[in-house]
Design a protein around this motif. Structure first.
Motif, PDB file in Angstrom:
ATOM      1  N   PHE A  69     -70.199 -83.958 -24.690  1.00  0.00           N
ATOM      2  CA  PHE A  69     -71.126 -82.867 -24.385  1.00  0.00           C
ATOM      3  C   PHE A  69     -70.282 -81.630 -24.097  1.00  0.00           C
ATOM      4  O   PHE A  69     -69.494 -81.618 -23.152  1.00  0.00           O
ATOM      5  N   PHE A  70     -70.463 -80.582 -24.892  1.00  0.00           N
ATOM      6  CA  PHE A  70     -69.671 -79.378 -24.724  1.00  0.00           C
ATOM      7  C   PHE A  70     -70.578 -78.169 -24.497  1.00  0.00           C
ATOM      8  O   PHE A  70     -70.526 -77.175 -25.201  1.00  0.00           O
ATOM      9  N   GLY A  71     -71.445 -78.304 -23.493  1.00  0.00           N
ATOM     10  CA  GLY A  71     -72.281 -77.195 -23.071  1.00  0.00           C
ATOM     11  C   GLY A  71     -71.553 -76.343 -22.048  1.00  0.00           C
ATOM     12  O   GLY A  71     -70.326 -76.276 -22.036  1.00  0.00           O
ATOM     13  N   PHE A  72     -72.296 -75.725 -21.122  1.00  0.00           N
ATOM     14  CA  PHE A  72     -71.645 -74.800 -20.196  1.00  0.00           C
ATOM     15  C   PHE A  72     -71.921 -75.118 -18.727  1.00  0.00           C
ATOM     16  O   PHE A  72     -71.315 -74.513 -17.841  1.00  0.00           O
ATOM     17  N   TRP A  73     -72.811 -76.062 -18.410  1.00  0.00           N
ATOM     18  CA  TRP A  73     -73.059 -76.471 -17.017  1.00  0.00           C
ATOM     19  C   TRP A  73     -72.249 -77.714 -16.714  1.00  0.00           C
ATOM     20  O   TRP A  73     -72.338 -78.720 -17.430  1.00  0.00           O
ATOM     21  N   GLU A  74     -71.490 -77.674 -15.609  1.00  0.00           N
ATOM     22  CA  GLU A  74     -70.750 -78.853 -15.167  1.00  0.00           C
ATOM     23  C   GLU A  74     -71.224 -79.255 -13.777  1.00  0.00           C
ATOM     24  O   GLU A  74     -71.420 -78.409 -12.901  1.00  0.00           O
ATOM     25  N   LEU A  75     -71.405 -80.545 -13.574  1.00  0.00           N
ATOM     26  CA  LEU A  75     -71.756 -81.101 -12.269  1.00  0.00           C
ATOM     27  C   LEU A  75     -70.570 -81.918 -11.778  1.00  0.00           C
ATOM     28  O   LEU A  75     -70.165 -82.877 -12.438  1.00  0.00           O
ATOM     29  N   THR A  76     -70.001 -81.533 -10.639  1.00  0.00           N
ATOM     30  CA  THR A  76     -68.859 -82.248 -10.078  1.00  0.00           C
ATOM     31  C   THR A  76     -69.289 -82.874  -8.759  1.00  0.00           C
ATOM     32  O   THR A  76     -69.657 -82.172  -7.819  1.00  0.00           O
ATOM     33  N   LEU A  77     -69.242 -84.197  -8.694  1.00  0.00           N
ATOM     34  CA  LEU A  77     -69.643 -84.911  -7.482  1.00  0.00           C
ATOM     35  C   LEU A  77     -68.400 -85.389  -6.739  1.00  0.00           C
ATOM     36  O   LEU A  77     -67.639 -86.229  -7.238  1.00  0.00           O
ATOM     37  N   LEU A  78     -68.175 -84.814  -5.564  1.00  0.00           N
ATOM     38  CA  LEU A  78     -67.138 -85.271  -4.659  1.00  0.00           C
ATOM     39  C   LEU A  78     -67.795 -86.067  -3.530  1.00  0.00           C
ATOM     40  O   LEU A  78     -69.013 -86.184  -3.476  1.00  0.00           O
ATOM     41  N   ARG A  79     -67.003 -86.577  -2.626  1.00  0.00           N
ATOM     42  CA  ARG A  79     -67.570 -87.383  -1.545  1.00  0.00           C
ATOM     43  C   ARG A  79     -68.554 -86.589  -0.702  1.00  0.00           C
ATOM     44  O   ARG A  79     -69.583 -87.120  -0.259  1.00  0.00           O
ATOM     45  N   ASP A  80     -68.278 -85.314  -0.482  1.00  0.00           N
ATOM     46  CA  ASP A  80     -69.064 -84.534   0.467  1.00  0.00           C
ATOM     47  C   ASP A  80     -69.912 -83.450  -0.173  1.00  0.00           C
ATOM     48  O   ASP A  80     -70.629 -82.743   0.535  1.00  0.00           O
ATOM     49  N   VAL A  81     -69.847 -83.276  -1.478  1.00  0.00           N
ATOM     50  CA  VAL A  81     -70.585 -82.183  -2.102  1.00  0.00           C
ATOM     51  C   VAL A  81     -70.749 -82.434  -3.597  1.00  0.00           C
ATOM     52  O   VAL A  81     -69.866 -83.030  -4.238  1.00  0.00           O
ATOM     53  N   MET A  82     -71.872 -82.007  -4.133  1.00  0.00           N
ATOM     54  CA  MET A  82     -72.011 -81.845  -5.586  1.00  0.00           C
ATOM     55  C   MET A  82     -71.974 -80.356  -5.868  1.00  0.00           C
ATOM     56  O   MET A  82     -72.765 -79.590  -5.317  1.00  0.00           O
ATOM     57  N   ALA A  83     -71.036 -79.944  -6.712  1.00  0.00           N
ATOM     58  CA  ALA A  83     -70.846 -78.531  -7.010  1.00  0.00           C
ATOM     59  C   ALA A  83     -71.190 -78.254  -8.465  1.00  0.00           C
ATOM     60  O   ALA A  83     -70.847 -79.036  -9.360  1.00  0.00           O
ATOM     61  N   PHE A  84     -71.865 -77.146  -8.700  1.00  0.00           N
ATOM     62  CA  PHE A  84     -72.139 -76.669 -10.048  1.00  0.00           C
ATOM     63  C   PHE A  84     -71.035 -75.696 -10.445  1.00  0.00           C
ATOM     64  O   PHE A  84     -70.597 -74.864  -9.638  1.00  0.00           O
ATOM     65  N   SER A  85     -70.599 -75.773 -11.689  1.00  0.00           N
ATOM     66  CA  SER A  85     -69.673 -74.781 -12.242  1.00  0.00           C
ATOM     67  C   SER A  85     -69.962 -74.645 -13.718  1.00  0.00           C
ATOM     68  O   SER A  85     -70.785 -75.373 -14.277  1.00  0.00           O
ATOM     69  N   TRP A  86     -69.253 -73.703 -14.377  1.00  0.00           N
ATOM     70  CA  TRP A  86     -69.626 -73.347 -15.738  1.00  0.00           C
ATOM     71  C   TRP A  86     -68.399 -73.192 -16.633  1.00  0.00           C
ATOM     72  O   TRP A  86     -67.301 -72.880 -16.170  1.00  0.00           O
ATOM     73  N   SER A  87     -68.611 -73.405 -17.926  1.00  0.00           N
ATOM     74  CA  SER A  87     -67.582 -73.226 -18.947  1.00  0.00           C
ATOM     75  C   SER A  87     -68.130 -72.330 -20.043  1.00  0.00           C
ATOM     76  O   SER A  87     -69.344 -72.220 -20.218  1.00  0.00           O
ATOM     77  N   GLY A  88     -67.230 -71.725 -20.796  1.00  0.00           N
ATOM     78  CA  GLY A  88     -67.641 -70.864 -21.894  1.00  0.00           C
ATOM     79  C   GLY A  88     -67.115 -69.460 -21.696  1.00  0.00           C
ATOM     80  O   GLY A  88     -66.771 -69.054 -20.577  1.00  0.00           O
ATOM     81  N   VAL A  89     -67.023 -68.718 -22.774  1.00  0.00           N
ATOM     82  CA  VAL A  89     -66.567 -67.334 -22.699  1.00  0.00           C
ATOM     83  C   VAL A  89     -67.614 -66.531 -21.943  1.00  0.00           C
ATOM     84  O   VAL A  89     -68.725 -66.310 -22.424  1.00  0.00           O
ATOM     85  N   GLY A  90     -67.251 -66.116 -20.740  1.00  0.00           N
ATOM     86  CA  GLY A  90     -68.191 -65.498 -19.817  1.00  0.00           C
ATOM     87  C   GLY A  90     -68.368 -66.303 -18.550  1.00  0.00           C
ATOM     88  O   GLY A  90     -68.973 -65.831 -17.581  1.00  0.00           O
ATOM     89  N   GLY A  91     -67.856 -67.546 -18.540  1.00  0.00           N
ATOM     90  CA  GLY A  91     -67.833 -68.362 -17.333  1.00  0.00           C
ATOM     91  C   GLY A  91     -69.183 -68.459 -16.651  1.00  0.00           C
ATOM     92  O   GLY A  91     -70.224 -68.678 -17.275  1.00  0.00           O
ATOM     93  N   GLY A  92     -69.175 -68.271 -15.333  1.00  0.00           N
ATOM     94  CA  GLY A  92     -70.384 -68.425 -14.536  1.00  0.00           C
ATOM     95  C   GLY A  92     -71.492 -67.465 -14.880  1.00  0.00           C
ATOM     96  O   GLY A  92     -72.664 -67.725 -14.575  1.00  0.00           O
TER      97      GLY A  92
END
Length: 541
Positions: A69-92
């Motif tokens: 999957f090569f979209g632009f929304w990333e979900l990162t799950l750590l022990r204490d937080v789920m963080a949203f981040s982005w990829s692509g030319v233009g980033g967030g």
């Protein structure tokens, strides 16, 4: 080798890792000063028509290379937080909710940076520049969800704090393309917002003021080279003899490659790391602790990561005729108390993937463990099983549900480091440690109070999220910090000019250098900080 490198085009004055708000500002301002600049971006380049029509097109929406999957929304799950981040030319900017607000003044008073500068006055002109470049204007609309929140704010005695937000959207005649309205006709053609709600799945209407329509647009006109699908895996000092002033070597790969081998190597006189908090911390921790290519990075790297003290909740309207998918992503805000800001937000019609994935019955469990929390969730589901089933399978549920973003200025901290856990599948990856003091909260009582009140306004259902409910972890769209500012490497990772201690010409310019919770959407703050950092770099001789 020296003569080959010197005669090639692989040595740059500045190489920038990431093309979000920090990277894009840096690229344009450095090009204006005469530098040869390369931007390496791991994600894809998007035209407006390339964005998915809904977020169920997972291969175009999510960034999950392991699943192709090569979209632009990333979900990162750590022990204490789920963080949203982005990829692509233009980033967030591709997936953020357009909000461009000044931070709460409390931000300037806490954190490592407080005594290093008169930050409010120093940053003021850079905030003005950021507002102009990002095309800030006040949202002109009020949705039904906004009206519900306004009623609740008035009943709480906080009605005077309810207001429409400043956003980065072009509000011309709906759907009509016009000459550039922001830069005296020197920018790209634009079209008026249609209020379709698609801001966070990628605006297909040419109305959202994303970075490719301002900073990156002008950066490329000035000669900046942007190389998408180039994920930097290593930064190291260039060996003696490379010549031409090159101080750093960067290795990168194409994330679409099924092989892990390096696909490119670049030399630079200076490097700006602007890969977002998750990307920046992962890269720099790997360089310090694994490859040992930057072993003198501060031991404080990864400390004081913040979540903007956020919670993501929701309300489901039981009226079958209701529709909460229209409008821009976020219109309004109110202050539930002196430290808490509440914003309703929405996805467009047919884009309920994230909502269905993450929502769960709202429970109050304090700091209880996972087993007890799962028991409470099960009881909540059994009390109203039909509503739970609808939240996962009813086609109309998405249009009847709006989400709530809560943010606080309350200071809270955690540490992000490299480690192995079930969440990393026992491979070396990012993990988190909440610590014992100023812990990042998962459950925020005032948020539950407001959401329950909003649901009661329409005889609806308050909704929590599965990360908070089951794991006692927070969820944030604005993870911040991890690169402390200080007077030396014992105090921080960067100095007040955002240059990394022990590594001249290496800078960090993204959300990881934000030193306190702004308490509101931090995009404008990150942009202003990038403008400030670039103002301190002299023009090229």
């Amino acid at each position: 080798m020296t003569s080959e490198l010197q005669s090639s085009k692989q040595i740059y004055d500045f190489v920038i890792i990431g093309s979000g708000f920090g990277g894009s500002v840096s690229a344009m301002r450095l090009a204006e000063k005469g530098y040869r600049v390369l931007v390496l971006e791991r994600g894809l380049r998007y035209e407006d028509e390339d964005f998915p029509k809904n977020n169920w097109l997972l291969w175009k929406f999510l960034w999950m290379p392991a699943l192709r999957f090569f979209g632009f929304w990333e979900l990162t799950l750590l022990r204490d937080v789920m963080a949203f981040s982005w990829s692509g030319v233009g980033g967030g900017s591709l997936g953020y909710a357009n909000v461009l607000v000044d931070p709460d003044d409390k931000m300037y008073e806490v954190g490592n940076w407080a005594g290093l500068n008169e930050w409010k006055s120093v940053l003021a002109p850079h905030f003005d520049t950021a507002k102009r470049m990002l095309g800030r204007s006040i949202s002109p609309s009020i949705t039904e969800a906004d009206k519900i929140m306004r009623s609740v704010s008035e009943k709480m005695g906080r009605g005077s704090t309810f207001k429409n937000l400043p956003v980065g959207v072009y509000f011309g005649t709906q759907g009509i393309e016009v000459d550039d309205p922001f830069f005296n006709g020197q920018g790209p053609l634009r079209s008026g917002c249609t209020f379709c709600g698609g801001c966070m799945i990628g605006c297909r209407e040419n109305a959202k003021n994303t970075l490719p329509k301002n900073y990156l647009y002008f950066a490329e006109k000035l000669g900046v080279e942007i190389r998408p699908e180039a994920q930097v895996t290593e930064i190291s000092k260039a060996k003696d003899g490379v010549g031409d002033g090159a101080r750093y070597r960067l290795r990168y790969k194409n994330p679409k490659s099924v092989y892990r081998s390096v696909s490119g190597e670049i030399y630079a006189r200076n490097v700006i790391v602007a890969a977002g908090v998750i990307g920046t911390l992962n890269l720099l921790l790997q360089c310090r602790d694994v490859s040992r290519t930057l072993p003198e990075l501060s031991v404080r790297l990864g400390e004081n990561v913040r979540t903007n003290s956020e919670a993501l909740l929701g309300v489901t309207d039981l009226d079958p005729a209701s529709n909460h998918t229209e409008g821009i992503a976020i219109n309004t805000v109110f202050h539930a108390d002196d430290v808490t800001h509440i914003e309703p937000f929405r996805f467009p019609e047919g884009s309920s993937f994230l909502s269905r994935l993450l929502v769960a019955p709202m429970i109050e469990a304090g700091e209880a463990g996972v087993a007890y929390r799962l028991w409470l969730l099960l009881l909540a589901i059994l009390r109203n099983p039909w509503s739970f089933i609808k939240s996962k399978f009813d086609p109309a549920w998405g249009r009847r549900t709006f989400l709530i973003l809560l943010m606080q200025t309350e200071d809270n901290l955690m540490r992000v480091k490299l480690g192995r856990s079930l969440l990393t599948l026992f491979r070396l990856g990012l993990t988190s440690d909440r610590g014992k003091e100023k812990q990042v909260p998962a459950e925020i009582p005032i948020g539950h109070q407001v959401v329950r009140a909003m649901a009661a306004e329409i005889d609806g259902l308050p909704m929590g999220n599965i990360v908070e409910g089951a794991l006692n972890a927070s969820m944030t769209a604005h993870i911040l910090g991890g690169c402390l500012m200080g007077s030396n490497d014992a105090e921080g990772v960067v100095n007040k000019e955002l240059e990394v201690f022990n590594y001249p010409g290496l800078y960090i310019v993204d959300g990881s250098i934000i030193q306190a919770n702004p308490g509101l959407n931090p995009t404008l703050t990150i942009t202003a900080m990038a403008e400030y950092a670039m103002s301190g770099i002299p023009a090229k001789n």
